[in-house]
Design a protein around this motif. Structure first.
Motif, PDB file in Angstrom:
ATOM      1  N   LEU A 211      55.344  54.074  40.626  1.00 11.23           N
ATOM      2  CA  LEU A 211      53.857  53.191  41.198  1.00 11.23           C
ATOM      3  C   LEU A 211      53.361  52.624  39.790  1.00 11.23           C
ATOM      4  CD1 LEU A 211      52.110  53.112  43.770  1.00 11.23           C
ATOM      5  CD2 LEU A 211      51.815  55.045  43.511  1.00 11.23           C
ATOM      6  N   GLY A 212      53.464  52.950  39.047  1.00  7.86           N
ATOM      7  CA  GLY A 212      52.373  53.185  37.684  1.00  7.86           C
ATOM      8  C   GLY A 212      53.446  52.250  37.385  1.00  7.86           C
ATOM      9  N   LYS A 213      54.715  52.364  36.933  1.00  4.21           N
ATOM     10  CA  LYS A 213      55.351  51.308  36.662  1.00  4.21           C
ATOM     11  C   LYS A 213      55.231  50.045  37.597  1.00  4.21           C
ATOM     12  CE  LYS A 213      58.034  48.932  33.344  1.00  4.21           C
ATOM     13  NZ  LYS A 213      59.349  48.650  33.961  1.00  4.21           N
ATOM     14  N   ALA A 214      55.677  49.974  39.065  1.00  2.00           N
ATOM     15  CA  ALA A 214      55.378  48.889  39.801  1.00  2.00           C
ATOM     16  C   ALA A 214      54.123  47.751  39.241  1.00  2.00           C
ATOM     17  CB  ALA A 214      55.038  49.035  41.320  1.00  2.00           C
ATOM     18  N   ILE A 215      53.283  48.726  39.150  1.00  2.00           N
ATOM     19  CA  ILE A 215      51.323  48.400  39.439  1.00  2.00           C
ATOM     20  C   ILE A 215      51.409  47.488  38.080  1.00  2.00           C
ATOM     21  CG2 ILE A 215      49.370  48.568  38.115  1.00  2.00           C
ATOM     22  CD1 ILE A 215      49.326  51.390  39.780  1.00  2.00           C
ATOM     23  N   LEU A 216      52.015  47.844  36.831  1.00  2.00           N
ATOM     24  CA  LEU A 216      52.752  46.905  35.324  1.00  2.00           C
ATOM     25  C   LEU A 216      53.609  45.935  35.648  1.00  2.00           C
ATOM     26  CD1 LEU A 216      53.073  49.732  33.110  1.00  2.00           C
ATOM     27  CD2 LEU A 216      50.968  49.077  33.006  1.00  2.00           C
ATOM     28  N   ASP A 217      54.327  45.574  37.036  1.00  3.41           N
ATOM     29  CA  ASP A 217      55.403  44.538  37.108  1.00  3.41           C
ATOM     30  C   ASP A 217      54.763  44.300  37.683  1.00  3.41           C
ATOM     31  OD1 ASP A 217      57.022  45.849  35.355  1.00  3.41           O
ATOM     32  OD2 ASP A 217      58.732  46.642  37.263  1.00  3.41           O
ATOM     33  N   HIS A 218      53.191  44.072  38.703  1.00  2.00           N
ATOM     34  CA  HIS A 218      52.945  42.866  38.817  1.00  2.00           C
ATOM     35  C   HIS A 218      51.881  42.803  38.201  1.00  2.00           C
ATOM     36  CE1 HIS A 218      50.957  41.233  42.762  1.00  2.00           C
ATOM     37  NE2 HIS A 218      49.916  41.678  42.349  1.00  2.00           N
ATOM     38  N   GLY A 219      51.785  43.211  37.515  1.00  2.00           N
ATOM     39  CA  GLY A 219      50.768  42.990  36.128  1.00  2.00           C
ATOM     40  C   GLY A 219      48.870  42.452  36.885  1.00  2.00           C
ATOM     41  N   LEU A 220      48.684  42.912  35.962  1.00  2.00           N
ATOM     42  CA  LEU A 220      46.531  43.806  36.770  1.00  2.00           C
ATOM     43  C   LEU A 220      46.043  42.131  35.609  1.00  2.00           C
ATOM     44  CD1 LEU A 220      47.006  47.047  34.467  1.00  2.00           C
ATOM     45  CD2 LEU A 220      45.845  46.879  37.098  1.00  2.00           C
ATOM     46  N   PRO A 221      44.898  41.949  36.702  1.00  2.00           N
ATOM     47  CA  PRO A 221      44.333  41.188  36.639  1.00  2.00           C
ATOM     48  C   PRO A 221      43.334  41.207  34.940  1.00  2.00           C
ATOM     49  CG  PRO A 221      42.606  42.003  38.172  1.00  2.00           C
ATOM     50  CD  PRO A 221      44.374  43.358  38.328  1.00  2.00           C
ATOM     51  N   LYS A 222      43.227  40.071  35.261  1.00  3.05           N
ATOM     52  CA  LYS A 222      42.289  40.072  33.632  1.00  3.05           C
ATOM     53  C   LYS A 222      41.254  40.881  32.834  1.00  3.05           C
ATOM     54  CE  LYS A 222      44.478  36.259  30.031  1.00  3.05           C
ATOM     55  NZ  LYS A 222      45.544  35.570  31.403  1.00  3.05           N
ATOM     56  N   ALA A 223      40.772  40.634  34.201  1.00  2.00           N
ATOM     57  CA  ALA A 223      39.159  41.563  34.170  1.00  2.00           C
ATOM     58  C   ALA A 223      39.654  43.462  34.248  1.00  2.00           C
ATOM     59  CB  ALA A 223      38.516  41.514  35.291  1.00  2.00           C
ATOM     60  N   ALA A 224      40.208  43.346  33.981  1.00  2.00           N
ATOM     61  CA  ALA A 224      40.423  44.669  33.765  1.00  2.00           C
ATOM     62  C   ALA A 224      40.076  45.234  32.356  1.00  2.00           C
ATOM     63  CB  ALA A 224      41.969  44.959  34.679  1.00  2.00           C
ATOM     64  N   GLY A 225      40.783  44.630  31.575  1.00  2.00           N
ATOM     65  CA  GLY A 225      40.639  44.504  30.092  1.00  2.00           C
ATOM     66  C   GLY A 225      42.425  45.205  29.931  1.00  2.00           C
ATOM     67  N   ASP A 226      42.057  45.960  28.291  1.00  2.24           N
ATOM     68  CA  ASP A 226      43.002  46.214  27.705  1.00  2.24           C
ATOM     69  C   ASP A 226      43.464  48.097  28.717  1.00  2.24           C
ATOM     70  OD1 ASP A 226      45.286  47.161  26.668  1.00  2.24           O
ATOM     71  OD2 ASP A 226      44.226  47.737  24.782  1.00  2.24           O
ATOM     72  N   LYS A 227      44.763  47.660  29.219  1.00  2.00           N
ATOM     73  CA  LYS A 227      44.816  49.201  29.775  1.00  2.00           C
ATOM     74  C   LYS A 227      46.374  49.685  28.553  1.00  2.00           C
ATOM     75  CE  LYS A 227      42.377  49.141  33.130  1.00  2.00           C
ATOM     76  NZ  LYS A 227      41.333  50.430  33.473  1.00  2.00           N
ATOM     77  N   SER A 228      46.518  49.649  27.803  1.00  2.00           N
ATOM     78  CA  SER A 228      47.764  49.581  27.136  1.00  2.00           C
ATOM     79  C   SER A 228      47.665  51.407  26.356  1.00  2.00           C
ATOM     80  CB  SER A 228      47.789  48.724  25.634  1.00  2.00           C
ATOM     81  OG  SER A 228      47.460  49.087  25.295  1.00  2.00           O
ATOM     82  N   LYS A 229      46.715  51.730  27.002  1.00  2.56           N
ATOM     83  CA  LYS A 229      46.579  52.918  26.068  1.00  2.56           C
ATOM     84  C   LYS A 229      46.834  54.042  27.252  1.00  2.56           C
ATOM     85  CE  LYS A 229      42.390  55.920  25.564  1.00  2.56           C
ATOM     86  NZ  LYS A 229      41.065  56.182  25.744  1.00  2.56           N
ATOM     87  N   PHE A 230      46.799  53.037  28.422  1.00  6.70           N
ATOM     88  CA  PHE A 230      47.329  54.135  29.693  1.00  6.70           C
ATOM     89  C   PHE A 230      48.718  53.812  30.377  1.00  6.70           C
ATOM     90  CE2 PHE A 230      42.012  53.205  30.206  1.00  6.70           C
ATOM     91  CZ  PHE A 230      41.568  54.105  29.486  1.00  6.70           C
ATOM     92  N   SER A 231      49.160  53.257  29.775  1.00  9.27           N
ATOM     93  CA  SER A 231      50.307  52.455  30.348  1.00  9.27           C
ATOM     94  C   SER A 231      52.420  53.135  29.786  1.00  9.27           C
ATOM     95  CB  SER A 231      50.709  51.341  30.231  1.00  9.27           C
ATOM     96  OG  SER A 231      50.088  50.126  28.904  1.00  9.27           O
ATOM     97  N   ALA A 232      51.559  53.978  29.114  1.00  7.87           N
ATOM     98  CA  ALA A 232      52.305  55.031  27.995  1.00  7.87           C
ATOM     99  C   ALA A 232      53.709  55.316  28.623  1.00  7.87           C
ATOM    100  CB  ALA A 232      52.117  55.203  26.748  1.00  7.87           C
ATOM    101  N   ASP A 233      52.374  56.119  29.942  1.00  5.82           N
ATOM    102  CA  ASP A 233      53.727  57.712  30.610  1.00  5.82           C
ATOM    103  C   ASP A 233      54.713  56.252  31.574  1.00  5.82           C
ATOM    104  OD1 ASP A 233      52.753  60.009  29.797  1.00  5.82           O
ATOM    105  OD2 ASP A 233      51.690  60.041  31.996  1.00  5.82           O
TER     106      ASP A 233
END
Ligand code: SF4
Ligand code: SF4
Ligand code: SF4
Ligand code: SF4
Lengths: 652, 178
Positions: free
Chosen positions: A438-460
Motif C-alpha cells: 500500500l505504501g509503495k502504491a502511494i509512492l507510485d501514484h506520487g504525492l502532491p508537491k505540498a506534501a514536502g519531502d517524504k523520502s524519510k518515510f519511504s525507505a520501508d
C-alpha cells in the motif's frame, strides 16, 4: 457569520445567517412547541407543531425548516396557530393507538406533555385504531409502532449520530412505518443496539426493555459520569431509583463522546454475574470462606512478607488510582514484576513508536474526534464496531456525512467492508507486506508537491514491487493501486489499527503502519485500539511498559506470589488462569466470582465502575472521572484503599 | 336554590372514575348539599329522569351501552365525560385493533381455562359493537375530565366549574392521562 435581526412576537431577536426561524426562537428563549425537532439532527418539518406566521408568507411555515432572514416579522402564537397545533395533536392521537395509562413512556412523553399543555381532553376525529405490531426481536430494545408519530427522530439519530442507518421509513402514505433495513425485525437488522433511537424518540414507540416501568424520570435521581467499559470514555447520565439503575442516557448525543453503545447503555443494567461481597480466605478444607478485611490483610502480609518474588498483574479496567496503588505495593515489595493483562499490546505499540520515532510517533496518536473530519480512513486489523463501538460509529459517520474514503485491510468481513472503497484481504501472516505494498502504491501514484519531502518515510516501501506483492498476497493489484491513490490524494487521512495487528506482538509492523501514516498525511494521525477502558492509564503509569511481561515469568514459575487486580473485568482468559496454577500464593481482587477467584488463596472484593469514583484515561489520552451511580451491595473498599491497606500491613 | 340534578352512568370501564369521585374527601359534603343524584351507580336508581348534568364513565362497546348513553344524552342538559375510556376509548379500546369475531372467539373459546366454550347468542346478552368508542363518537359531549382514573383534583375541578355555571376545561397542571 453575519448577524441578522428578526422581529418575533414584537421583540427584536438576533440570529445568525443560516439559522432557521426555530434556531432564532431557541436562542432568544421564545417557547415554540416541537416534536420532530431534536438538537443536533437535521430538521425535516414533519410534525408541523412549530408552525409560525411570517409576514408576506402565503401560508404558515414550520419554523424548524424555514430559513431566518434579516427583517423577518414572525408571530409564534395566535388563536389560529394554537387551534392548528391542538388539531395536529388530536390527529396524532387518533392516527395510532395511544393508551397513556398503559404506556411505558407516560410521564416522560413529549406528545403527552404537549397534549396536556394544549388541554387536549378529547379528540374530535375518527380514530384509526390501526393494527400495528410490536417488535421485540432486539435483545434490548422494543419498537412499538402503536405509539409512533412518524417524527423520524429515531431514523435521523441512527443515521446522523450513530452512523448505522439501520432505520428508515418504509411503505407510503397511510401505511408509512419506521422499519429496520428492508423491513426486517430490528433484532435481525443491521442495528447495533446503541440505544440512540429510544433516547431520541419523543414517545413510547421505542424503549429499552430493561428500563420499562422501572421508574419515571421524575421519580429518579440523575448522576453524570463516564462509561469506563472501553477506552472511548463516553459521557453518561444515569437515572437511578431506589439504588437501582433505571436507564443510562447520554447527556448530549451531539457532543464529542456523547454517543453511547450497547455496552455502555445496557451492560450495567443487565449485570447479573455473582459478586464478591466480602474478603474470602481458603480454609483448612480448601474452600473459600468469608473473612474480615483485617484477617485477609494479615494473611497476605504474612505470605508476601515471607516471599522473595511477588508479581502484580492488573486488568486495564481498574482505575488509575487502583493501578497506581498496585504499582506502589509492588515497589514496597521490591518487585519489578508488574504488568497488565494487555501488557503485550501496550509494549507492541510503545516499541513500534520507538522504532519509528519516539517523539513524532507519540504525537501521531490522534484524538477520536479526528475521525469525524478525516477524508480517508484506513482500518487495519480492527473491529471497532465490536470492541469500541462508538469509534465504529465515528467511522461510519465520516464515511456517510463527509464522504470519507474507507480502506479496510482485514481478512474477515466486518461492518465496514461493505462501505469500503477498497477492501484488501491479506492472507494470514501477510499484513506487513500488504501495508508495504500500500505504501509503495502511494509512492507510485506520487504525492502532491505540498506534501514536502517524504523520502524519510519511504525507505520501508521503496523496494516493494506492487505487482509482485499483489500476486503473493492474492490481492487484485488494482485494489492496491486504487487504495494507494486514495491515500495519496487525501488531505487528512487517519489510520486505525487494533487487535488484528497487536496480536502478532510485532513492533516492526506497528512502525510500518506509522510510516504509512507519515507518508500520506501532513498531520499524520493514528489510533491504536487499546483493549480496556483504562489501558492507556496503565500505560502512562508505566505498568506494562517498561515493566513486564509478567505472564511468561508466571508460567515459568518465577513468581511465588501473585497479586491479581481484576476489578470488574470478567473477560480474563484461560491463559491467565493457567498461569496462576504454578503460583504458591495468589490474591485476586475482583468484583465477580470467576475461574480466577476460584483458584485464589485470598479473594478481595472490588467495586464496579458504576459504584465508585475513579480516574480513567481514554485510549486517546483524555483524563475522565467516574462518579458512583449506585451503592455497592455490601461494604466494599475502593480498589485503591484495599491495595493501600495491604501495603500498610506489610512489615517492611 | 334548587339542587342541581345529576345522573351518572358506568359503561365499559372499571368504575375507577366513580371511585375517584368518592375520593374527593370532605368536598363530597359540599357536593351533596348542592347536588341531587338521580340515576347513578351510587344511588342504585336504574331509570332515567331529566337532569341538569349527565356524567359518563366508560367507553361504549355494546348495544346496551349505546342505548344508555343515548338516553342519558337525551335526558341531560350538559354531558360530562369522566376518565380515559369515555374521553378517548381507554383500555377497552385495545380490542379495536382486532376484529370483533376474533375478540369473541378468543374470549369465549380459546382462553386456556375454557372448556367447550360457546360465544353467547342470547338476546339477554347485549351484542358487541364493531368497535369500542369514546363517548363523543356516539353522542355530543360537552366537557371532559380525562385520567385513568382521573385525579380527584380534576374531578373536583370539573364539578366546581359546572356548579359555578361554567363549562370546565381541566387545566394543564392537573390534567393526566394516566
Ligand atoms: S406515547 Fe405518549 S401519548 Fe402515546 S400512549 Fe404513550 S405516553 Fe401516551
Ligand atoms: S439502537 Fe442504534 S443502531 Fe439500532 S436502530 Fe436504534 S439508533 Fe439505530
Ligand atoms: S419511533 Fe419514535 S422517534 Fe421514531 S418516528 Fe416513531 S415516534 Fe418518532
Ligand atoms: S464506546 Fe466504550 S465508553 Fe462509549 S459507551 Fe461504549 S463501551 Fe462505553
Amino acid at each position: 457569520m453575519s448577524e441578522i435581526t428578526l422581529n418575533i412576537n414584537g421583540k427584536q431577536c438576533k440570529g445568525k445567517q443560516g439559522d432557521s426561524v426555530l434556531d432564532v426562537c431557541v436562542a432568544n428563549s421564545i417557547d415554540l412547541p416541537t416534536l420532530c425537532h431534536y438538537k443536533g439532527l437535521t430538521d425535516v418539518g414533519a410534525c408541523r407543531m412549530c408552525l409560525v406566521e411570517i409576514e408576506k408568507e402565503r401560508n404558515f411555515v414550520p419554523a424548524c425548516t424555514h430559513p431566518a432572514s434579516d427583517g423577518q416579522v414572525v408571530k409564534t402564537s395566535s388563536e389560529k396557530l394554537e387551534k392548528y397545533r391542538r388539531l395536529i395533536l388530536e390527529l396524532m392521537f387518533t392516527e395510532r393507538n395511544h393508551l397513556c395509562a398503559y404506556c411505558v413512556d407516560s410521564g416522560d412523553c413529549e406528545l403527552q406533555s404537549l397534549a396536556y399543555k394544549y388541554q387536549m381532553d378529547n379528540a374530535r376525529y375518527q380514530y384509526a385504531w390501526p393494527t400495528q405490531v410490536t417488535d421485540s426481536s432486539n435483545p434490548f430494545i422494543v419498537m412499538d409502532h402503536n405509539r409512533c408519530i412518524l417524527c423520524g427522530r429515531c431514523i435521523r439519530t441512527c443515521d446522523e449520530i450513530t452512523g448505522a442507518h439501520a432505520l428508515d421509513f418504509g411503505k407510503r402514505g397511510w401505511k408509512t412505518n419506521v422499519c429496520a433495513d428492508i423491513n426486517q425485525p430490528l433484532g435481525e437488522s443491521s442495528c447495533i443496539s446503541c440505544g440512540g433511537c429510544f433516547q431520541a424518540c419523543p414517545t413510547g414507540a421505542i424503549f429499552s426493555k430493561a428500563s420499562a416501568y422501572r421508574g419515571k424520570p421524575v421519580e429518579c435521581t440523575t448522576v453524570e459520569s463516564t462509561c469506563a467499559i472501553c477506552g472511548v470514555g463516553c459521557d453518561i447520565k444515569a437515572l437511578v431509583k431506589n439504588n437501582r439503575l433505571v436507564r443510562i442516557d447520554s447527556p448530549d448525543m451531539t457532543k464529542p463522546r456523547g454517543l453511547l453503545c450497547e455496552m455502555g447503555r445496557f451492560e450495567p443494567l443487565y449485570d447479573s454475574a455473582e459478586r464478591v461481597t466480602t474478603p474470602l480466605n481458603r480454609n483448612s478444607k480448601g474452600q473459600l470462606a468469608s473473612c474480615s478485611y483485617e484477617e485477609a490483610f494479615e494473611i497476605i502480609a504474612k505470605k508476601f512478607g515471607a516471599s522473595d518474588s511477588v508479581a502484580g498483574l492488573a486488568s486495564g479496567k481498574a482505575s488509575s488510582e487502583a493501578l497506581k496503588a498496585l504499582a506502589d505495593l509492588m515497589d514496597k515489595l521490591g518487585s519489578k514484576l508488574v504488568d497488565t493483562l494487555d501488557g503485550d499490546d501496550c509494549r507492541t505499540v510503545s516499541q513500534g513508536i520507538a522504532r519509528f520515532d519516539s517523539k513524532a510517533g507519540l504525537d501521531m496518536e490522534a484524538k477520536l474526534e479526528d475521525i469525524l473530519t478525516a477524508d480517508c480512513i484506513v482500518v487495519i486489523g480492527a473491529h471497532p464496531t465490536k470492541s469500541h463501538p462508538v469509534i465504529g460509529s465515528y467511522i461510519m459517520r465520516a464515511a456517510s456525512k463527509n464522504k470519507a474514503q474507507l480502506i479496510v485491510l482485514d481478512p474477515l468481513r466486518n461492518p465496514f467492508t461493505f462501505r469500503a472503497s477498497v477492501w484488501l484481504k491479506p492472507p494470514e501472516g501477510k499484513k506487513e507486506l500488504t501495508v508495504k505494498a500500500l505504501g509503495k502504491a502511494i509512492l507510485d501514484h506520487g504525492l502532491p508537491k505540498a506534501a514536502g519531502d517524504k523520502s524519510k518515510f519511504s525507505a520501508d516501501f521503496k523496494e516493494v514491487d506492487v505487482k509482485k506483492a499483489g500476486k503473493d498476497l492474492g490481492i487484485d493489484v488494482h485494489d492496491i493501486t486504487r487504495a494507494g491513490q486514495l491515500l495519496a490524494e487525501s488531505k487528512n487521512s487517519i489510520i486505525i489499527y487494533g487487535s488484528g495487528i497487536l496480536e502478532y506482538k510485532d513492533a516492526d509492523l506497528v512502525a510500518t503502519i506509522l510510516n504509512l501514516a507519515a507518508l500520506t498525511s501532513e498531520k499524520p494521525s493514528v489510533i491504536s485500539l487499546k483493549r480496556y477502558g483504562n489501558s492507556r492509564g496503565a500505560w502512562q503509569l508505566g505498568l506494562g511498559n517498561p515493566r513486564g511481561p509478567v505472564a511468561s515469568d508466571l508460567a515459568k514459575g518465577k513468581a511465588k506470589g501473585l497479586y491479581l487486580l481484576l476489578a470488574d473485568d470478567l473477560t480474563e482468559s484461560q491463559a491467565l488462569t493457567d498461569s496462576i496454577k504454578g503460583v504458591e500464593f495468589t490474591v485476586v481482587q475482583a468484583s465477580y466470582l470467576s475461574p480466577a477467584t476460584a483458584k485464589a488463596d485470598i479473594v478481595l472484593p472490588s467495586l464496579l465502575w458504576t459504584e465508585s469514583k475513579g480516574s480513567y484515561t481514554t485510549l486517546d489520552g483524555i483524563n475522565k472521572k467516574t462518579s458512583p451511580l449506585v451503592k455497592a451491595p455490601a461494604d466494599i473498599k475502593t480498589d485503591a484503599d484495599t491495595l493501600k491497606e495491604v501495603a500498610r500491613h506489610l512489615k517492611k | 336554590m334548587a339542587k342541581v340534578k345529576v345522573a351518572t352512568v358506568w359503561l365499559e370501564a372499571c368504575s375507577g372514575c366513580h371511585m375517584s369521585f368518592l375520593d374527593i374527601d370532605e368536598f363530597i359534603i359540599d357536593v351533596s348539599k348542592l347536588v341531587e343524584f338521580r340515576r347513578s351507580p351510587i344511588t342504585d336508581i336504574k331509570t332515567f329522569t331529566p337532569v341538569d348534568v349527565g356524567i359518563v364513565e366508560g367507553s361504549v362497546g355494546n348495544e346496551e351501552e349505546k342505548e344508555i348513553i343515548e338516553e342519558l344524552r337525551h335526558n341531560c342538559k350538559i354531558l360530562m365525560a369522566w376518565g380515559d375510556c369515555a374521553c378517548f376509548g381507554g383500555v377497552c379500546a385495545m380490542r379495536n385493533t382486532f376484529n370483533k369475531e376474533d375478540v369473541l372467539r378468543r374470549a369465549y373459546i380459546e382462553t386456556p381455562s375454557t372448556y367447550n366454550g360457546k360465544i353467547p347468542v342470547s338476546p339477554g346478552v347485549p351484542a358487541l359493537l364493531d368497535k369500542v368508542y369514546p363517548a363523543n363518537q356516539i353522542v355530543k359531549v360537552d366537557c371532559y375530565v380525562p385520567g385513568c382514573p382521573p385525579e380527584p383534583e380534576a374531578i373536583k375541578y370539573g364539578l366546581t366549574e359546572l356548579l359555578a355555571g361554567r363549562i370546565p376545561v381541566v387545566p394543564s397542571n392537573i390534567m393526566r392521562f394516566d
